[in-house]
Write an enzyme that holds these catalytic residues in place. Structure first.
Site, PDB file in Angstrom:
ATOM      1  N   GLY A  59      -0.864   9.195  30.599  1.00 50.48           N
ATOM      2  CA  GLY A  59       0.202   8.446  31.252  1.00 50.48           C
ATOM      3  C   GLY A  59       0.915   9.301  32.271  1.00 50.48           C
ATOM      4  N   GLU A 133      -1.071  -3.094  31.889  1.00 52.40           N
ATOM      5  CA  GLU A 133      -1.471  -2.477  33.155  1.00 52.40           C
ATOM      6  C   GLU A 133      -2.396  -3.384  33.973  1.00 52.40           C
ATOM      7  OE1 GLU A 133      -0.056   0.348  33.928  1.00 52.40           O
ATOM      8  OE2 GLU A 133       0.874   0.637  31.969  1.00 52.40           O
TER       9      GLU A 133
END
Length: 223
Positions: A59, A133
């Site tokens: 991330g 996402e």
């Protein structure tokens, strides 16, 4: 697709060039009219993960400070050759379809280093992550280097290339900050994304000039 075949056969020896193969595959799909804002089906098609026991997820944006998923382990890590940029549109979290916000993607910069958090997750976690996402991001594998210990492993990250329909592209720091200051979506104000990320990077003792430059401009604009 070439990228999917390469992944299944060569997982143990993936190199940085694999990112380019994935983007090439996505571009071919875009030219065929397949790719849209929603990349859930495309990620499942190109990157099946069910045969793995666990996967390291990298991330570099909101995944650093917002972990709304279960994980087995977490470590600071970095990738090489990539930098953060607020060049991706957010139609679903920090903006709306009519007025998208701006969130992060990565751009290739030789010699650069991007620090973030790596999470060891089980494959079923990607049901949630792919939805989170889905706005133009593709899953791609790349080497992850541990920040505070020696060694590396292969990990997956979400990358939004310039070929996706939600891509907004480059702008000046002032223009990006002004855009973010006025944007809001179901996940809250776009400014919150920037401010929380900047603080999370400081907590990691990491300096990101692009993120901090946008933060400085943004703080002048916010009430």
């Amino acid at each position: 697709m070439l990228a999917a075949v390469h992944y299944r056969k060569q997982l143990a020896t993936i190199k940085p060039e694999y990112l380019k193969l994935c983007l090439k595959a996505a571009k071919e799909d875009l030219e065929q009219g397949i790719m849209s804002h929603n990349t859930i089906a495309l990620n499942k098609q190109h990157q099946p993960l069910d045969h793995l026991d666990s996967v390291w997820l990298f991330g570099y944006g909101s995944l650093i400070y917002k972990t709304d998923f279960a994980y087995l382990d977490a470590k600071p890590a970095c990738i090489y050759g990539w930098q953060r940029r607020f060049w991706q549109g957010s139609h679903d979290h920090r903006g709306t379809p009519d007025a998208p916000g701006r969130v992060l993607t990565l751009i290739e910069v030789p010699g650069a280093r991007c620090v973030g958090m790596a999470y060891q997750v089980t494959p079923d976690t990607f049901e949630h992550l792919d939805h989170r996402e889905k706005n133009g991001y593709l899953r791609v594998f790349t080497p992850l280097h541990w920040l505070h210990e020696s060694g590396e492993t292969e990990g997956v990250l979400y990358l939004a290339s310039a070929d996706n329909e939600a891509y907004l592209g480059p702008a000046s720091d002032a223009e990006i900050a002004a855009h973010i200051a006025k944007s809001r979506g179901p996940s809250g104000p776009n400014s919150e994304y920037v401010l929380k990320l900047a603080q999370a990077l400081r907590d990691m003792n990491e300096h990101d000039e692009h993120v901090f430059a946008i933060e400085r401009q943004l703080l002048v604009l916010l009430p």
